[in-house]
Design a protein around this motif. Sequence first.
Motif, mmCIF file in Angstrom:
data_model
loop_
_atom_site.group_PDB
_atom_site.id
_atom_site.type_symbol
_atom_site.label_atom_id
_atom_site.label_comp_id
_atom_site.label_asym_id
_atom_site.label_seq_id
_atom_site.Cartn_x
_atom_site.Cartn_y
_atom_site.Cartn_z
ATOM 1 N N PRO A 27 0.823 -1.200 0.000
ATOM 2 C CA PRO A 27 0.000 0.000 0.000
ATOM 3 C C PRO A 27 0.864 1.260 0.000
ATOM 4 O O PRO A 27 1.960 1.268 0.552
ATOM 5 N N LYS A 28 0.359 2.305 -0.643
ATOM 6 C CA LYS A 28 1.069 3.584 -0.718
ATOM 7 C C LYS A 28 0.164 4.694 -0.204
ATOM 8 O O LYS A 28 -1.057 4.613 -0.313
ATOM 9 N N VAL A 29 0.781 5.728 0.346
ATOM 10 C CA VAL A 29 0.013 6.878 0.812
ATOM 11 C C VAL A 29 0.116 8.048 -0.150
ATOM 12 O O VAL A 29 -0.554 9.066 0.026
ATOM 13 N N GLU A 30 0.933 7.892 -1.171
ATOM 14 C CA GLU A 30 1.101 8.947 -2.180
ATOM 15 C C GLU A 30 -0.245 9.284 -2.815
ATOM 16 O O GLU A 30 -1.000 8.404 -3.204
ATOM 17 N N GLY A 31 -0.545 10.553 -2.881
ATOM 18 C CA GLY A 31 -1.783 10.992 -3.508
ATOM 19 C C GLY A 31 -2.974 11.055 -2.572
ATOM 20 O O GLY A 31 -4.048 11.494 -2.979
ATOM 21 N N LEU A 32 -2.818 10.606 -1.335
ATOM 22 C CA LEU A 32 -3.926 10.687 -0.383
ATOM 23 C C LEU A 32 -3.972 12.075 0.252
ATOM 24 O O LEU A 32 -2.937 12.709 0.457
ATOM 25 N N SER A 33 -5.160 12.503 0.599
ATOM 26 C CA SER A 33 -5.301 13.768 1.322
ATOM 27 C C SER A 33 -4.808 13.566 2.749
ATOM 28 O O SER A 33 -4.589 12.426 3.196
ATOM 29 N N ASP A 34 -4.660 14.649 3.483
ATOM 30 C CA ASP A 34 -4.231 14.539 4.882
ATOM 31 C C ASP A 34 -5.198 13.679 5.685
ATOM 32 O O ASP A 34 -4.783 12.861 6.503
ATOM 33 N N GLU A 35 -6.485 13.856 5.451
ATOM 34 C CA GLU A 35 -7.495 13.073 6.173
ATOM 35 C C GLU A 35 -7.399 11.587 5.821
ATOM 36 O O GLU A 35 -7.510 10.724 6.690
ATOM 37 N N GLN A 36 -7.191 11.305 4.536
ATOM 38 C CA GLN A 36 -7.063 9.912 4.100
ATOM 39 C C GLN A 36 -5.806 9.271 4.677
ATOM 40 O O GLN A 36 -5.824 8.117 5.084
ATOM 41 N N ARG A 37 -4.713 10.031 4.714
ATOM 42 C CA ARG A 37 -3.470 9.514 5.308
ATOM 43 C C ARG A 37 -3.665 9.199 6.781
ATOM 44 O O ARG A 37 -3.212 8.172 7.264
ATOM 45 N N LEU A 38 -4.326 10.098 7.502
ATOM 46 C CA LEU A 38 -4.570 9.870 8.915
ATOM 47 C C LEU A 38 -5.437 8.633 9.127
ATOM 48 O O LEU A 38 -5.152 7.794 9.987
ATOM 49 N N ALA A 39 -6.490 8.495 8.326
ATOM 50 C CA ALA A 39 -7.358 7.315 8.438
ATOM 51 C C ALA A 39 -6.576 6.041 8.145
ATOM 52 O O ALA A 39 -6.728 5.027 8.843
ATOM 53 N N PHE A 40 -5.731 6.084 7.124
ATOM 54 C CA PHE A 40 -4.909 4.922 6.775
ATOM 55 C C PHE A 40 -3.950 4.581 7.917
ATOM 56 O O PHE A 40 -3.806 3.417 8.300
ATOM 57 N N GLU A 41 -3.303 5.589 8.482
ATOM 58 C CA GLU A 41 -2.372 5.359 9.584
ATOM 59 C C GLU A 41 -3.080 4.779 10.802
ATOM 60 O O GLU A 41 -2.594 3.840 11.432
ATOM 61 N N GLU A 42 -4.249 5.299 11.115
ATOM 62 C CA GLU A 42 -5.012 4.767 12.242
ATOM 63 C C GLU A 42 -5.421 3.321 12.002
ATOM 64 O O GLU A 42 -5.337 2.483 12.899
ATOM 65 N N LYS A 43 -5.843 3.023 10.778
ATOM 66 C CA LYS A 43 -6.240 1.647 10.444
ATOM 67 C C LYS A 43 -5.051 0.697 10.579
ATOM 68 O O LYS A 43 -5.168 -0.379 11.180
ATOM 69 N N MET A 44 -3.908 1.083 10.034
ATOM 70 C CA MET A 44 -2.723 0.228 10.103
ATOM 71 C C MET A 44 -2.271 0.039 11.553
ATOM 72 O O MET A 44 -1.909 -1.070 11.963
ATOM 73 N N SER A 45 -2.297 1.107 12.340
ATOM 74 C CA SER A 45 -1.907 1.014 13.750
ATOM 75 C C SER A 45 -2.834 0.069 14.497
ATOM 76 O O SER A 45 -2.389 -0.745 15.318
ATOM 77 N N PHE A 46 -4.132 0.150 14.218
ATOM 78 C CA PHE A 46 -5.097 -0.729 14.869
ATOM 79 C C PHE A 46 -4.870 -2.183 14.475
ATOM 80 O O PHE A 46 -4.911 -3.083 15.324
ATOM 81 N N LEU A 47 -4.604 -2.436 13.189
ATOM 82 C CA LEU A 47 -4.348 -3.803 12.742
ATOM 83 C C LEU A 47 -3.091 -4.374 13.389
ATOM 84 O O LEU A 47 -3.055 -5.556 13.761
ATOM 85 N N VAL A 48 -2.062 -3.554 13.545
ATOM 86 C CA VAL A 48 -0.852 -4.013 14.228
ATOM 87 C C VAL A 48 -1.180 -4.337 15.680
ATOM 88 O O VAL A 48 -0.757 -5.358 16.216
ATOM 89 N N PHE A 49 -1.937 -3.474 16.328
ATOM 90 C CA PHE A 49 -2.351 -3.705 17.711
ATOM 91 C C PHE A 49 -3.076 -5.041 17.835
ATOM 92 O O PHE A 49 -2.794 -5.842 18.732
ATOM 93 N N LEU A 50 -3.995 -5.308 16.927
ATOM 94 C CA LEU A 50 -4.744 -6.570 16.973
ATOM 95 C C LEU A 50 -3.825 -7.775 16.762
ATOM 96 O O LEU A 50 -3.984 -8.796 17.442
ATOM 97 N N SER A 51 -2.871 -7.659 15.838
ATOM 98 C CA SER A 51 -1.982 -8.789 15.575
ATOM 99 C C SER A 51 -1.069 -9.064 16.757
ATOM 100 O O SER A 51 -0.777 -10.221 17.072
#
Length: 73
Positions: free
Chosen positions: A45-69
């Motif tokens: 996955p890449k964050v290039e081209g995402l808005s600031d809000e989309q980047r933040l949502a992506f980062e939160e999602k990835m952090s949560f998935l790491v937490f779950l794993s």
Amino acid sequence: MITRNPLEIPVMESNYWETFQEVPARELARTIMEVREKSFPGELPKVEGLSDEQRLAFEEKMSFLVFLSVRKA
């Protein structure tokens, strides 16, 4: 998963290996084989081209998935 664009590492460029002069070729070959065997299926996955809000949502999602794993381990 990292929350930035994946780095491209030029392992097939001769100047990349100049810093590994003390490492036997067998070890380097083993490392390359292991990376190929365990590579991520598809595109990373890449964050290039995402808005600031989309980047933040992506980062939160990835952090949560790491937490779950980690929690399952």
